[in-house]
Design an enzyme around this catalytic site. Structure first.
Site, mmCIF file in Angstrom:
data_model
loop_
_atom_site.group_PDB
_atom_site.id
_atom_site.type_symbol
_atom_site.label_atom_id
_atom_site.label_comp_id
_atom_site.label_asym_id
_atom_site.label_seq_id
_atom_site.Cartn_x
_atom_site.Cartn_y
_atom_site.Cartn_z
ATOM 1 N N LYS A 13 0.861 -1.189 0.000
ATOM 2 C CA LYS A 13 0.000 0.000 0.000
ATOM 3 C C LYS A 13 0.895 1.236 0.000
ATOM 4 O O LYS A 13 1.761 1.393 0.878
ATOM 5 C CB LYS A 13 -0.879 -0.045 1.247
ATOM 6 C CG LYS A 13 -2.192 0.662 1.121
ATOM 7 C CD LYS A 13 -3.055 0.328 2.328
ATOM 8 C CE LYS A 13 -4.359 1.088 2.301
ATOM 9 N NZ LYS A 13 -5.092 0.930 3.563
HETATM 10 O O1 G3P Z 1 -9.225 1.961 4.316
HETATM 11 C C1 G3P Z 1 -9.093 3.262 4.815
HETATM 12 C C2 G3P Z 1 -9.793 3.351 6.101
HETATM 13 O O2 G3P Z 1 -9.107 2.651 7.093
HETATM 14 C C3 G3P Z 1 -10.085 4.719 6.546
HETATM 15 O O3 G3P Z 1 -11.284 4.616 7.198
HETATM 16 O O4 G3P Z 1 -13.027 5.287 8.760
HETATM 17 O O5 G3P Z 1 -10.619 5.939 9.175
HETATM 18 O O6 G3P Z 1 -11.922 7.015 7.356
HETATM 19 P P1 G3P Z 1 -11.730 5.788 8.186
#
Ligand code: G3P
Length: 218
Positions: free
Chosen positions: A87
């Site tokens: 990634k």
């Molecule tokens: O895959 C990306 C993710 O982990 C971000 O999610 O909920 O932290 O915006 P969030």
């Protein structure tokens, strides 16, 4: 649509895998830190433990932000297991690193994507996956799903093979809309996947079926 679970928690990954519908895992430095995984050896061992649970597609994120550093780190990560997808953040050196990883046959997931232009660059560099963050776009009062539709449209125009991996999914409507739009992958917390099971008419219907069976067989 592929389902990835967005967590570094081994119990959640096992539960999602046991459900039989899991196609992969995405992690990020915040999710690893949340599980208390720190230090190179522990981080490598943890990725290996995740790879031992799932069949394929384990995104492991580089921490370096310079080209040489990302290459070194990504090559090391890719040696942990053939299921690893490196990634890489959507920055200038990241795009260059994705291009090089592609040449070397190392799969990549271009992360922190918030615009169609960034997604176009990731595809041109040959990223295996592009990760637009829907929820974080919603957080600034812009519809994140519109970006998924825009990227789908652009990739289809030119037949880019980069898979649209909708990330930062917060609830089932995000996931269902992504499926309607044609995202290739949705990555989300386990709860979003298990929430798909829920419907009150299913519960009421099952209760009635079982009660009728019991009555007829007593
Ligand atoms: O895959 C990306 C993710 O982990 C971000 O999610 O909920 O932290 O915006 P969030």
């Amino acid at each position: 649509m592929k389902f990835f679970v967005d967590t570094a928690n081994l119990n959640e990954i096992r539960e999602a895998h046991d459900l039989g519908v899991l196609d992969g895992v995405t992690t990020n430095p915040s999710l690893m830190a949340k599980e208390g995984i720190a230090g190179n050896d522990k981080i490598r061992n943890h990725y290996k433990a995740i790879c031992d649970i799932v069949d394929n597609n384990v995104s492991a994120e580089v921490i370096s932000t310079d080209y040489e550093g990302m290459l070194k780190e990504g090559r090391e990560l890719s040696k942990i297991d053939k299921k690893i997808v490196v990634k890489v953040p959507m920055i200038k050196d990241g795009v260059k690193a994705i291009k090089q990883f592609t040449k070397e046959g190392i799969r990549t997931n271009c992360t922190l994507v918030f615009s169609a232009g960034q997604a176009l660059l990731a595809a041109k560099a040959g990223a295996s996956y592009v990760s637009p963050f829907i929820g974080r776009i919603d957080d600034i009062s812009v519809d994140g799903l519109d970006l998924i539709a825009q990227i789908r449209h652009i990739y289809d125009n030119y037949g880019y093979q980069t898979e649209v991996l909708a990330a930062s999914i917060r609830h089932t409507m995000h996931l269902i809309k992504c499926a309607e739009i044609g995202a290739d992958v949705a990555t989300c917390p386990l709860k979003v996947i298990t929430d798909l099971l829920k419907h009150p008419l299913t519960d009421i219907g099952l209760e009635k079926f079982l009660a009728d069976h019991k009555k007829a067989n007593s």
